[in-house]
Design an enzyme around this catalytic site. Structure first.
Site, short mmCIF file in Angstrom:
data_model
loop_
_atom_site.label_atom_id
_atom_site.label_comp_id
_atom_site.label_asym_id
_atom_site.label_seq_id
_atom_site.Cartn_x
_atom_site.Cartn_y
_atom_site.Cartn_z
N HIS A 5 0.86 -1.18 0.00
CA HIS A 5 0.00 0.00 0.00
C HIS A 5 0.90 1.23 0.00
CE1 HIS A 5 0.74 -0.37 4.38
NE2 HIS A 5 0.65 0.95 4.37
N HIS A 11 5.53 11.16 -7.45
CA HIS A 11 4.09 11.21 -7.72
C HIS A 11 3.50 9.83 -7.49
CE1 HIS A 11 5.25 9.61 -11.70
NE2 HIS A 11 3.98 9.33 -11.90
N GLU A 25 -1.43 10.89 -10.87
CA GLU A 25 -1.62 10.55 -12.29
C GLU A 25 -2.66 9.45 -12.36
OE1 GLU A 25 0.95 8.12 -15.69
OE2 GLU A 25 1.97 8.89 -13.92
#
Length: 148
Positions: A7, A72, A125
């Site tokens: 995770h 990101h 994204e």
């Protein structure tokens, strides 16, 4: 042994605000939440029992893309149409985008997506491996996901 991502954990400044974004706008399911004033957190999933994303309310200030660490966070959608649905929902929520609409990962690429920021400024994204043929490439030969 092969490692896989278990995770992703993100520090956030306001758990309620971030939870609303990741749950209500991006569609993650709330699996568990810690509500103690000094230990607030949320575990978010994608339909299974295991967390995909954890939010920890322990940050101060906005995300700083100029510091070492997370560059990101990228999510993959199952179609370009689904990416466009996310774009519509994100725009309705007033989210800041790095590029205008769907863009290719690089010039001539079939892969591409949308690039935006969460409430704390973390770069995100949502992309697809194909279907973005003909979309503009903001940075020509350089990967779009690397420079936003």
């Amino acid at each position: 042994m092969t490692l896989r991502t278990g995770h992703i954990g993100l520090n956030v400044t306001d758990l309620d605000r971030s939870l609303a974004f990741y749950r209500d706008v991006l569609g993650f399911a709330l699996l568990a939440e810690g509500k103690e004033d000094d230990r607030r957190f949320a575990f978010l999933g994608d339909g299974g029992d295991a967390p995909v994303l954890t939010l920890w309310q322990q940050a101060q200030g906005a995300y700083d893309g100029g510091r070492p660490g997370l560059h990101h966070l990228a999510f993959t959608a199952d179609s370009v149409d689904r990416v466009r649905e996310y774009e519509t929902a994100l725009r309705a929520a007033g989210v800041e985008f790095a590029h205008e609409g769907l863009v290719a990962h690089r010039e001539g690429s079939a892969s591409g997506g949308i690039f935006f920021h969460d409430p704390d400024g973390t770069r995100l994204e949502i992309s697809v491996p194909d279907g973005a043929e003909g979309a503009p490439a903001p940075h020509a030969e350089a990967p779009t996901c690397g420079f936003f």
